[in-house]
Design an enzyme around this catalytic site. Structure first.
Site, PDB file in Angstrom:
ATOM      1  N   GLN A 100       4.625  14.056   5.176  1.00  0.00           N
ATOM      2  CA  GLN A 100       3.303  14.468   5.858  1.00  0.00           C
ATOM      3  C   GLN A 100       3.515  14.642   7.112  1.00  0.00           C
ATOM      4  OE1 GLN A 100      -0.030  11.509   7.341  1.00  0.00           O
ATOM      5  NE2 GLN A 100      -0.917  12.524   5.190  1.00  0.00           N
ATOM      6  N   TYR A 170      -7.652  13.563  13.085  1.00  0.00           N
ATOM      7  CA  TYR A 170      -6.358  13.968  13.868  1.00  0.00           C
ATOM      8  C   TYR A 170      -6.452  15.312  14.336  1.00  0.00           C
ATOM      9  CZ  TYR A 170      -4.848   9.523  12.605  1.00  0.00           C
ATOM     10  OH  TYR A 170      -4.534   8.127  12.386  1.00  0.00           O
ATOM     11  N   ARG A 218      -4.143  17.088   3.182  1.00  0.00           N
ATOM     12  CA  ARG A 218      -5.328  15.920   3.160  1.00  0.00           C
ATOM     13  C   ARG A 218      -6.402  16.307   3.838  1.00  0.00           C
ATOM     14  NH1 ARG A 218      -5.322  10.817   0.736  1.00  0.00           N
ATOM     15  NH2 ARG A 218      -5.404   9.156   2.247  1.00  0.00           N
ATOM     16  N   CYS A 338      -4.671  -5.261  -5.030  1.00  0.00           N
ATOM     17  CA  CYS A 338      -5.126  -5.294  -3.690  1.00  0.00           C
ATOM     18  C   CYS A 338      -6.610  -6.004  -3.479  1.00  0.00           C
ATOM     19  CB  CYS A 338      -5.184  -3.951  -3.102  1.00  0.00           C
ATOM     20  SG  CYS A 338      -6.043  -3.615  -1.372  1.00  0.00           S
ATOM     21  N   CYS A 341      -8.453  -6.846   1.882  1.00  0.00           N
ATOM     22  CA  CYS A 341      -8.569  -7.556   3.195  1.00  0.00           C
ATOM     23  C   CYS A 341      -8.475  -6.770   4.518  1.00  0.00           C
ATOM     24  CB  CYS A 341      -7.814  -8.812   3.088  1.00  0.00           C
ATOM     25  SG  CYS A 341      -6.156  -8.310   3.149  1.00  0.00           S
ATOM     26  N   CYS A 344      -3.463  -4.790   6.257  1.00  0.00           N
ATOM     27  CA  CYS A 344      -2.281  -3.954   6.733  1.00  0.00           C
ATOM     28  C   CYS A 344      -3.004  -2.768   7.426  1.00  0.00           C
ATOM     29  CB  CYS A 344      -2.090  -3.097   5.310  1.00  0.00           C
ATOM     30  SG  CYS A 344      -3.286  -2.635   4.293  1.00  0.00           S
ATOM     31  N   ALA A 386      -0.203 -21.249  -1.726  1.00  0.00           N
ATOM     32  CA  ALA A 386       1.402 -21.548  -1.069  1.00  0.00           C
ATOM     33  C   ALA A 386       2.125 -22.359  -2.215  1.00  0.00           C
ATOM     34  CB  ALA A 386       1.102 -22.627   0.137  1.00  0.00           C
ATOM     35  N   GLU A 405      -1.512 -30.125 -10.268  1.00  0.00           N
ATOM     36  CA  GLU A 405      -2.712 -29.981  -9.627  1.00  0.00           C
ATOM     37  C   GLU A 405      -3.650 -30.767 -10.041  1.00  0.00           C
ATOM     38  OE1 GLU A 405      -5.641 -29.037  -7.467  1.00  0.00           O
ATOM     39  OE2 GLU A 405      -3.848 -28.024  -7.297  1.00  0.00           O
TER      40      GLU A 405
END
Length: 637
Positions: A100, A170, A218, A338, A341, A344, A386, A405
């Site tokens: 790109q 852009y 794009r 995904c 959130c 990233c 965790a 657990e």
């Protein structure tokens, strides 16, 4: 899902499936925009995972258009060898490699480039908070040459084509938009004239790189800024690009300047597919759909119904690079979906190396787990993120792992965290962990009321304590628990909510989300926060959307305020000037954070000399912290 895995033609190249990974700002540390081993490894991993096309970049075409300090460059011949390492890694897996090309225009940062940003016209940017300098006529032609020369370098580096970033605000899209292109020369004017810059770049690349070199664009379906290009304008742009010989269009949402929510979980999956579907009706080239496509079912439906020719998966392939190969091999339930959130994105906008909340293998400091030469019996206490991640990682390395657990379900605080508005996709993470634990043959035991006794019987070589944290309840509120005072997690998991007036004490991430949840149910909600603003624990990409929802639903907010007492059905608090305020409250919700739960540490230490604390029982944090700690420990034991 056969349609996703049908080959399609991209110019002169046959692509093995309909899945494209877009350019991503990885911000992997490097010198002068040079590709590194980390870049190669990242892209190779996604190629192994089964993507059909990988777009590398964005690569800046000149230093003036550099967006971030660690962005990949393609403006000098010295970049070619490093980029060639990337293309070899991608193409070795039967995947098509595109580069790109981009110039950030007014989105460039003077702190990065050391000079004032440049653009078609001197129009202030809400995104960069800078006003660019207008490019001279000669400078515009120089930038066009920079794009063409960059494409030639891409070909020399082994890329099979390039994608021009003519979207999201852009430089190229700045030439296209009437908001940012106020020029009176041949590069400005009506839409046809504003297309001049891009069409001449396309013609130059086709002449310099040859007819078989793939050329994609794009584009945004609309600018989504006041006075900007609309979808009707995009129709004209798309038709002009097809006529110019572009081989494919990848369609995304609006600009970074937009005041609309575009990429967060507020946006329904597949929300933008109506736009590529419309363009596809008159297209002679493949049209791609992008943004908020996570679910395999949504992706397959888009192709099956002819709404687009290929799917663009960005965050989905950061979260799970094996998304395609897992789906194709029948492991759909094993995909780490995904959760939107936007961590990233927060990292990218801050020019920090890419990370993923749920994929601990993403990040410069992460190493892949190696098989352990001397497997052990490891015991994990706690089935939150965790503990589950530690168990999975250790099992992958060959250890014999048992997970205990206390509750009758896994997930720790994840079930409660998935309850607030637009957080439902977080629940998918529990399903992924359960699937992985089963696949890795971890011995999972639920409802264990006496974990210390169980630990004695199992006599493990290593114990991992991942028992999480307990909600902070100040001593003065202890007597009121269950009598008009509750902790946030309890409220989120409750089926019914009596009363109308709710006061939430604590305006961090949890406090804002429980307020969002209660106000969505029609409750009157007030947040009291001791700091100077609320929402400090929410990432920047999501925060403004949460704040807007709270405002629109009339959630009152008091900052710099301290609760002094609860008197009957009221909360008494003081504000910055010391003045006392009283609020009626049918229920008070405590969202004051968490305190590590380490009650078992001493007893377990008498059973096994190797006790490791991870996650919130070690140090309270976010989901990403818990998962990464579990992963690191699992790699180390």
């Amino acid at each position: 899902m056969p349609n996703l895995f049908d080959p399609f033609q991209l110019g002169a190249i046959s692509v093995k499936n309909r899945i494209m990974m877009p350019a991503l700002l990885l911000d992997t540390p490097n010198e002068n925009g040079m590709a590194t081993r980390d870049h190669v490894d990242f892209y190779k991993r996604r190629a192994i995972g089964g993507a059909g096309v990988i777009v590398v970049g964005a690569c800046y075409v000149n230093g003036q258009g550099r967006q971030g300090p660690c962005q990949l460059g393609i403006d000098q011949d010295e970049h070619i060898p490093g980029l060639a390492d990337i293309t070899r890694a991608i193409r070795a897996e039967g995947c098509v490699a595109l580069a790109q090309l981009n110039h950030a225009g007014r989105y460039a940062s003077s702190a990065v480039t050391g000079q004032q940003p440049v653009a078609p016209s001197a129009v202030f940017s809400r995104y960069s908070r800078e006003t660019p300098r207008e490019l001279s006529y000669a400078e515009v032609e120089k930038v066009q040459s920079d794009f063409i020369n960059a494409a030639v370098r891409a070909k020399k580096a082994g890329f099979e084509g390039v994608e021009l970033l003519a979207a999201t605000g852009y430089l190229i899209s700045e030439f296209l938009s009437p908001v940012t292109n106020l020029r009176s020369d041949r590069f400005g004017g009506d839409l046809r004239s504003r297309l001049t810059f891009l069409l001449e770049v396309i013609a130059g690349i086709k002449q310099a790189a040859g007819p078989d070199f793939v050329l994609c664009c794009r584009i945004s379906y609309a600018d989504r800024v006041p006075g900007g290009n609309t979808f009707e304008d995009t129709r004209i742009i798309a038709a002009a690009l097809q006529e110019a010989g572009v081989n494919a269009l990848s369609m995304t949402a609006g600009w970074h300047d937009s005041a609309d929510t575009q990429i967060t979980s507020e946006v329904q999956q597949g929300a933008y597919t109506q736009y590529p579907a419309e363009i596809k009706k008159t297209s002679t080239i493949p049209i791609g759909a992008a943004v908020r496509i996570v679910s395999p079912a949504v992706a397959e439906n888009i192709i099956a119904e002819g709404l687009a020719d290929f799917i663009v998966l960005g965050r989905a392939l950061i979260a799970d690079p094996d998304w395609p190969v897992k789906l194709q091999s029948g492991r759909r339930d094993n995909i780490r979906l995904c959760i939107a959130c936007c961590h990233c994105f927060d990292r990218a906008f801050a020019h920090q190396p890419v990370e993923c909340t749920i994929n601990p293998e993403v990040g410069a400091d992460m190493q892949l787990p190696a098989k352990c030469p001397a497997p052990k019996h490891a015991l994990v206490l706690g089935g939150g993120p965790a503990g589950m991640q530690a168990a999975i990682t250790m099992a992958a390395r060959g250890h014999n792992v048992t997970l205990l657990e206390r509750k009758e379900q896994l997930g720790g605080r994840l079930p409660a965290a998935s309850v607030p508005p637009f957080k439902g996709e977080l629940a998918n993470l529990v399903g992924y962990f359960e699937e992985e634990l089963s696949r890795m043959a971890v011995d999972v035991r639920l409802g264990v009321s006496e974990p210390v006794t169980a630990a004695k019987e199992l006599a493990p070589d290593e114990i991992v304590l991942a028992t999480g944290a307990d909600p902070i309840v100040p001593p003065e509120f202890q007597a009121f628990l269950g009598k008009g005072v509750s902790v946030a997690e309890e409220v989120l998991l409750r089926d019914r909510h009596e009363g109308q007036e709710f006061v939430v004490i604590g305006g961090g991430l949890v406090g804002c989300e429980v307020a969002d949840y209660l106000s969505e149910k029609g409750k009157t909600v007030t947040i009291i926060e001791i700091l100077s603003k609320i929402g400090t624990g929410i990432g920047g990409t999501n925060r403004w959307g949460v704040m807007r929802r709270l405002k629109n639903k009339g959630v009152r907010q008091f900052v710099n305020a301290r609760v002094t007492s609860i008197d009957g059905n009221a909360v008494i608090f003081s504000v910055a000037d010391g003045q006392q305020e009283l609020l009626p409250a049918d229920e008070v919700v405590l969202a004051l954070g968490y305190r590590p739960s380490r009650d078992l540490e001493e007893s377990l230490g008498k059973i096994c000399g190797n006790v490791h604390l991870i996650g919130s029982c070690h140090q309270t944090g976010k989901i990403i912290d818990a998962i990464r700690e579990g992963y690191r420990l699992g790699c180390r034991i």
